[in-house]
Write a protein that holds these residues in place. Sequence first.
Motif, PDB file in Angstrom:
ATOM      1  N   GLN A  22       0.896  -1.390   0.001  1.00  0.00           N
ATOM      2  CA  GLN A  22       0.026   0.139  -0.148  1.00  0.00           C
ATOM      3  C   GLN A  22       0.934   1.187  -0.007  1.00  0.00           C
ATOM      4  OE1 GLN A  22      -0.168   2.297   2.868  1.00  0.00           O
ATOM      5  NE2 GLN A  22      -2.090   3.441   2.009  1.00  0.00           N
ATOM      6  N   ASN A  23       1.978   1.044   0.733  1.00  0.00           N
ATOM      7  CA  ASN A  23       2.877   2.363   0.584  1.00  0.00           C
ATOM      8  C   ASN A  23       3.268   2.531  -0.381  1.00  0.00           C
ATOM      9  OD1 ASN A  23       4.436   4.505   2.666  1.00  0.00           O
ATOM     10  ND2 ASN A  23       5.991   3.211   1.852  1.00  0.00           N
ATOM     11  N   LYS A  24       3.861   1.713  -1.167  1.00  0.00           N
ATOM     12  CA  LYS A  24       4.438   1.860  -2.569  1.00  0.00           C
ATOM     13  C   LYS A  24       3.468   2.456  -3.581  1.00  0.00           C
ATOM     14  CE  LYS A  24       6.797  -0.992  -6.161  1.00  0.00           C
ATOM     15  NZ  LYS A  24       5.793  -0.775  -7.233  1.00  0.00           N
ATOM     16  N   ALA A  25       2.304   1.836  -3.585  1.00  0.00           N
ATOM     17  CA  ALA A  25       1.093   2.394  -4.548  1.00  0.00           C
ATOM     18  C   ALA A  25       0.873   3.849  -4.033  1.00  0.00           C
ATOM     19  CB  ALA A  25      -0.070   1.520  -4.313  1.00  0.00           C
ATOM     20  N   LEU A  26       0.725   4.214  -2.674  1.00  0.00           N
ATOM     21  CA  LEU A  26       0.399   5.384  -2.268  1.00  0.00           C
ATOM     22  C   LEU A  26       1.659   6.492  -2.851  1.00  0.00           C
ATOM     23  CD1 LEU A  26      -0.853   7.516  -0.697  1.00  0.00           C
ATOM     24  CD2 LEU A  26       0.174   6.884   1.345  1.00  0.00           C
ATOM     25  N   CYS A  27       2.903   5.985  -2.537  1.00  0.00           N
ATOM     26  CA  CYS A  27       4.084   7.082  -2.830  1.00  0.00           C
ATOM     27  C   CYS A  27       4.438   7.348  -4.224  1.00  0.00           C
ATOM     28  CB  CYS A  27       5.289   6.520  -2.011  1.00  0.00           C
ATOM     29  SG  CYS A  27       5.174   6.608  -0.216  1.00  0.00           S
ATOM     30  N   LEU A  30       1.549   9.342  -5.599  1.00  0.00           N
ATOM     31  CA  LEU A  30       1.738  10.952  -5.262  1.00  0.00           C
ATOM     32  C   LEU A  30       2.861  11.507  -5.991  1.00  0.00           C
ATOM     33  CD1 LEU A  30       1.489  10.782  -1.271  1.00  0.00           C
ATOM     34  CD2 LEU A  30      -0.045  11.680  -3.022  1.00  0.00           C
ATOM     35  N   ALA A  31       3.948  10.516  -6.348  1.00  0.00           N
ATOM     36  CA  ALA A  31       4.807  11.078  -7.128  1.00  0.00           C
ATOM     37  C   ALA A  31       4.608  11.364  -8.526  1.00  0.00           C
ATOM     38  CB  ALA A  31       6.203  10.054  -7.299  1.00  0.00           C
ATOM     39  N   LYS A  32       3.602  10.429  -9.178  1.00  0.00           N
ATOM     40  CA  LYS A  32       3.182  10.578 -10.479  1.00  0.00           C
ATOM     41  C   LYS A  32       2.306  12.068 -10.554  1.00  0.00           C
ATOM     42  CE  LYS A  32       3.207   6.080 -12.412  1.00  0.00           C
ATOM     43  NZ  LYS A  32       2.116   4.854 -12.393  1.00  0.00           N
ATOM     44  N   ARG A  33       1.795  12.564  -9.321  1.00  0.00           N
ATOM     45  CA  ARG A  33       0.974  13.708  -9.278  1.00  0.00           C
ATOM     46  C   ARG A  33       1.841  15.011  -9.108  1.00  0.00           C
ATOM     47  NH1 ARG A  33      -4.938  13.129  -6.545  1.00  0.00           N
ATOM     48  NH2 ARG A  33      -5.804  11.371  -8.015  1.00  0.00           N
ATOM     49  N   GLY A 201      -6.677   1.931  -2.069  1.00  0.00           N
ATOM     50  CA  GLY A 201      -7.041   1.895  -3.332  1.00  0.00           C
ATOM     51  C   GLY A 201      -5.877   1.441  -4.293  1.00  0.00           C
ATOM     52  N   ILE A 202      -6.077   0.581  -5.294  1.00  0.00           N
ATOM     53  CA  ILE A 202      -5.134   0.611  -6.340  1.00  0.00           C
ATOM     54  C   ILE A 202      -5.461   0.621  -7.535  1.00  0.00           C
ATOM     55  CG2 ILE A 202      -4.413  -1.629  -5.098  1.00  0.00           C
ATOM     56  CD1 ILE A 202      -6.087  -3.502  -6.896  1.00  0.00           C
ATOM     57  N   ASP A 203      -4.589   0.688  -8.670  1.00  0.00           N
ATOM     58  CA  ASP A 203      -4.819   1.288 -10.072  1.00  0.00           C
ATOM     59  C   ASP A 203      -4.277  -0.112 -11.016  1.00  0.00           C
ATOM     60  OD1 ASP A 203      -5.425   2.368 -12.404  1.00  0.00           O
ATOM     61  OD2 ASP A 203      -3.613   3.803 -12.311  1.00  0.00           O
ATOM     62  N   GLU A 204      -5.159  -0.930 -11.125  1.00  0.00           N
ATOM     63  CA  GLU A 204      -4.813  -2.278 -11.859  1.00  0.00           C
ATOM     64  C   GLU A 204      -5.969  -2.758 -12.762  1.00  0.00           C
ATOM     65  OE1 GLU A 204      -1.920  -5.773 -10.895  1.00  0.00           O
ATOM     66  OE2 GLU A 204      -2.884  -4.819  -9.238  1.00  0.00           O
ATOM     67  N   ASP A 205      -5.376  -3.147 -13.870  1.00  0.00           N
ATOM     68  CA  ASP A 205      -6.623  -3.812 -14.990  1.00  0.00           C
ATOM     69  C   ASP A 205      -6.287  -5.223 -14.977  1.00  0.00           C
ATOM     70  OD1 ASP A 205      -7.832  -1.497 -15.672  1.00  0.00           O
ATOM     71  OD2 ASP A 205      -6.152  -1.007 -17.052  1.00  0.00           O
ATOM     72  N   VAL A 379      -8.996   7.610  -6.242  1.00  0.00           N
ATOM     73  CA  VAL A 379      -9.984   8.014  -5.159  1.00  0.00           C
ATOM     74  C   VAL A 379      -9.232   8.137  -3.779  1.00  0.00           C
ATOM     75  CG1 VAL A 379     -11.879   7.120  -3.550  1.00  0.00           C
ATOM     76  CG2 VAL A 379     -12.077   7.260  -6.081  1.00  0.00           C
ATOM     77  N   MET A 380      -8.206   7.240  -3.696  1.00  0.00           N
ATOM     78  CA  MET A 380      -7.268   7.211  -2.481  1.00  0.00           C
ATOM     79  C   MET A 380      -6.417   8.420  -2.575  1.00  0.00           C
ATOM     80  SD  MET A 380      -4.491   4.401  -1.170  1.00  0.00           S
ATOM     81  CE  MET A 380      -3.360   4.758  -2.425  1.00  0.00           C
ATOM     82  N   LEU A 381      -5.780   8.656  -3.489  1.00  0.00           N
ATOM     83  CA  LEU A 381      -4.816   9.903  -3.702  1.00  0.00           C
ATOM     84  C   LEU A 381      -5.461  11.100  -3.311  1.00  0.00           C
ATOM     85  CD1 LEU A 381      -2.621   8.784  -6.622  1.00  0.00           C
ATOM     86  CD2 LEU A 381      -1.884   8.698  -4.166  1.00  0.00           C
ATOM     87  N   ASP A 382      -6.852  11.445  -3.978  1.00  0.00           N
ATOM     88  CA  ASP A 382      -7.451  12.695  -3.703  1.00  0.00           C
ATOM     89  C   ASP A 382      -7.729  12.775  -2.302  1.00  0.00           C
ATOM     90  OD1 ASP A 382      -7.725  13.018  -6.412  1.00  0.00           O
ATOM     91  OD2 ASP A 382      -9.799  12.047  -6.507  1.00  0.00           O
ATOM     92  N   LYS A 383      -8.114  11.812  -1.562  1.00  0.00           N
ATOM     93  CA  LYS A 383      -8.216  11.858  -0.260  1.00  0.00           C
ATOM     94  C   LYS A 383      -7.107  12.215   0.763  1.00  0.00           C
ATOM     95  CE  LYS A 383     -12.631   9.335  -0.306  1.00  0.00           C
ATOM     96  NZ  LYS A 383     -13.489   8.055   0.167  1.00  0.00           N
ATOM     97  N   TYR A 384      -6.174  11.445   0.399  1.00  0.00           N
ATOM     98  CA  TYR A 384      -4.809  11.603   0.915  1.00  0.00           C
ATOM     99  C   TYR A 384      -4.435  13.266   0.852  1.00  0.00           C
ATOM    100  CZ  TYR A 384      -3.563   7.077   2.879  1.00  0.00           C
ATOM    101  OH  TYR A 384      -3.275   6.374   3.777  1.00  0.00           O
TER     102      TYR A 384
END
Length: 393
Positions: A22-27, A30-33, A201-205, A379-384
Amino acid sequence: MNVAVFIKKTTLHEGFGGLETQNKALCEGLAKRGHKITIFAPKQELNTDSQELNGVSYKFIDCSYRSLGGFGYLDKNNWINRSVEAFKQSYKEEKFDLILGQSSAALGLVMKKNELGVPVVSISHGTTTGEYKTLLQSLSSPKDYIKLIPNTAYFLLNFFNRQREFVLHSDKVIAVSKFVRQALIDETFVDESKVVVIYNGIDEDIARTKKEDGVVRLFYVGLIHRSKGLADLVVAMGQIRDKKVELTIVGDGPHLMGLKEMVSEKKLLDKIHIFGRIPHKESMKLLGESDIFVLPSRRVEGFPMSIVEAMLAQVPVIGSNMGGIPEGIEDGVTGIIYESGNVDQLKNAILKLSEDEELRNVMGKKAFEKAKKEFTLDVMLDKYEKVFNEVIL
């Protein structure tokens, strides 16, 4: 925004799990933003001091990570001290706007936040009481009971010290589920307004590649530990061995060999296929081939990311009623919730879904819709970002 993230271990370390994922996905999200993200973690077995990966900077600190009975701060080489030193050194080179701590990993900085002048947000994936309940459920041998004495002392230390310190003194605490939020409030008496819920949250197809051979495939991925309830799942599979139902288990952990022995003893090698830890891409391929995801946990879960992965793969989920699991599964709509440890209920849930393909398809589609609405990375990134901005301003 320049964010310093503190965590006990990363996905670059051995034995990482859901928190590190989760930390990897979050960080990385955020970096991509456009945010600048630096992760600080104990070096442990790694042979490098720093690394750049997917837009995220890593700094690995030589230190010990023992609590030392609550007196870790007396050891200059302890993480609680070294993490502060590493932050101060980096702060001289670049100013940080925010400190983000995974669980109590930023405790040293939390206690010095006024001196540092940087706000701190901490993330809680569970509580001390939940971890202790999991420990009690895992007792099976005399050796386990002997270890219970020091482990109980460690629980009391965390309950009255570490957990309360980082929860009460952080500027904001993010709980990964409503269950975790309420448990934190009950255990620490923290002001309710300080704790907000943000689901993982995750971003995966995940491609659906169902095999048309008449076999209904169950799937589990995660830690192989007694507290995960996999023995219950094996027993349930033994009771329906005459059905065209097979189970695939992916993961590693202290009870991997014991689980394999149990499957062999029950003569279920043709029904249950156990893999160790495999690359994430391969695991998701197996998930895409599955008809039902099963999470038979007996432990108090925060909010398992594996549930979200299954939902995004349009796979209905059977899960126990532990911790935050029911917040991901809408009972009777996107999956089935059963009483943890009740093998008959687990077996009946498997039979209900395995014998009704139309129900599986309907639940899978509704699970996908729910995940896309509530549990995506965006959704997760928006809230963070909203929490970060509130704390900084």
